[in-house]
Design an enzyme around this catalytic site. Structure first.
Site, short mmCIF file in Angstrom:
data_model
loop_
_atom_site.label_atom_id
_atom_site.label_comp_id
_atom_site.label_asym_id
_atom_site.label_seq_id
_atom_site.Cartn_x
_atom_site.Cartn_y
_atom_site.Cartn_z
N CYS A 86 -9.36 -2.67 1.30
CA CYS A 86 -8.34 -2.63 -0.06
C CYS A 86 -7.53 -4.14 -0.14
O CYS A 86 -6.68 -4.14 -0.12
CB CYS A 86 -7.93 -0.98 -0.15
SG CYS A 86 -7.28 -1.42 -2.35
N CYS A 103 -5.08 -3.30 -2.79
CA CYS A 103 -3.79 -2.86 -2.32
C CYS A 103 -3.06 -3.54 -1.59
O CYS A 103 -1.82 -3.81 -1.73
CB CYS A 103 -4.65 -1.04 -1.63
SG CYS A 103 -5.25 -0.12 -2.31
N ASP A 104 -3.12 -4.03 -0.73
CA ASP A 104 -2.26 -4.80 -0.08
C ASP A 104 -2.43 -6.14 -0.13
O ASP A 104 -1.79 -7.39 0.72
CB ASP A 104 -2.67 -4.55 1.53
CG ASP A 104 -2.91 -3.02 1.40
OD1 ASP A 104 -2.17 -2.71 1.17
OD2 ASP A 104 -3.75 -2.43 2.52
#
Length: 317
Positions: free
Chosen positions: A133, A136-137
């Site tokens: 992701c 997300c990261d």
């Protein structure tokens, strides 16, 4: 055993639904699958969930949400749902480890699993430089060199997104031609930070024992192998919704995601609701999943206010 509501899945969607239903004195049963906590348990630090200015570890966030649901009266049991009888209410669930359970309403929040490459070094390095992701990261790779594996729209979108943080984003794809739409390809190709390693197959993710340091690829024409140095690897080859146990029983799209009425979590079967990534292939974020979990709980409560087929005084356990 009979329940007013059963929730399948313990990611942000399922746990949020559990909190809301438990606070409404619905005493929901939450059935945990083989990976309690969902994909966030594979994440190290979560920095984009509201309310945690210093971030929080993914497993800790999920554990806190579970404790919050238990505090208000939700029950958690481990099991694997193999079949759901949806012809008329109450619904009957066949669960390995629990036997048959009966429920007036059902919330499906079983999520979607990222497709993985299945190569050495991948699974053991999730959260240690390997991610599924970018949104997300990506922040954790500011000023670093990363690679993204995939050739579809999602891979091109994530590659472009990662250029906001990384110093270089190299796209690795096993074919010469990309599967992404022309507009998505062009957007990535016109970005100076994006480089390309086409017609190369990933064969191993390389780690120093603590974090990712490279990825070994094989040239599909020459057969030669090389290690591409990188600080992070993003796998973007798609997701599979965890819906096999209700295929043919609920309306789904061609990929297997459960279809819900717009603006609700209602499926085509009254009394069955879907929330989280199992019905969302666009956003796939913890906070959006949690939001739909709230919606599912409220839809469930309103549904139960209008109909009931179980004598709770005799059957609820």
């Amino acid at each position: 055993m009979a329940y007013k509501s059963i929730i399948l899945g313990t990611g942000p969607a399922g746990l949020t639904a559990a909190v809301y239903l438990a606070r409404a004195d619905m005493e929901p049963l939450v059935i945990e699958g083989p990976e309690p906590g969902g994909q966030l348990t594979l994440t190290t630090e979560v920095e984009n969930f509201p309310g945690f200015p210093d971030g929080i570890m993914g497993p800790e966030l999920m554990d806190n949400m579970k404790k919050q649901a238990e505090r208000f009266g939700a029950t958690f049991k481990r099991g694997w749902v193999t079949d759901v009888e949806v012809e008329g209410r109450p619904f009957k669930l066949h669960v390995d480890g629990l036997g048959e359970v009966v429920t007036e309403t059902l919330i499906i929040s079983t999520g979607a699993s990222a497709k993985m490459l299945g190569i050495p070094g991948e699974k053991e390095n999730l959260g240690k430089g390997v991610s599924t992701c970018a949104t997300c990261d990506g922040f954790f790779f500011r000023g670093k060199k990363v690679v993204i594996i995939g050739g579809g729209d999602s891979a091109m979108e994530e590659a472009t997104f990662l250029t906001k943080f990384a110093s270089e984003v190299q796209v690795i794809h096993r074919r010469h031609d990309l599967r992404a739409s022309k507009i998505m390809q062009t957007r990535a190709q016109e970005n100076d930070k994006v480089t390309w390693a086409l017609n190369k197959t990933p064969v191993e993710m390389v780690s120093d024992g603590m974090k990712i340091s490279g990825i070994k690829v094989r040239d599909n024409e020459s057969g030669e192998e090389e290690v591409i140095d990188t600080d992070g690897i993003f796998v973007a080859i798609g997701h599979n919704p965890n819906t096999d146990f209700v295929k043919g029983k609920l309306n789904m799209d061609e990929k297997g995601y459960i279809l819900v009425d717009p603006g609700t979590t209602n499926t085509n079967i009254p009394g069955i609701f879907a929330c989280g990534d199992v019905q969302d292939q666009k956003y796939r974020q913890a906070i959006t999943a949690a939001g739909t979990g709230c919606m599912a709980a409220m839809d469930t409560e309103r549904f139960l206010e209008g109909e009931a087929t179980i004598d709770w005084s005799e059957n609820l356990s």
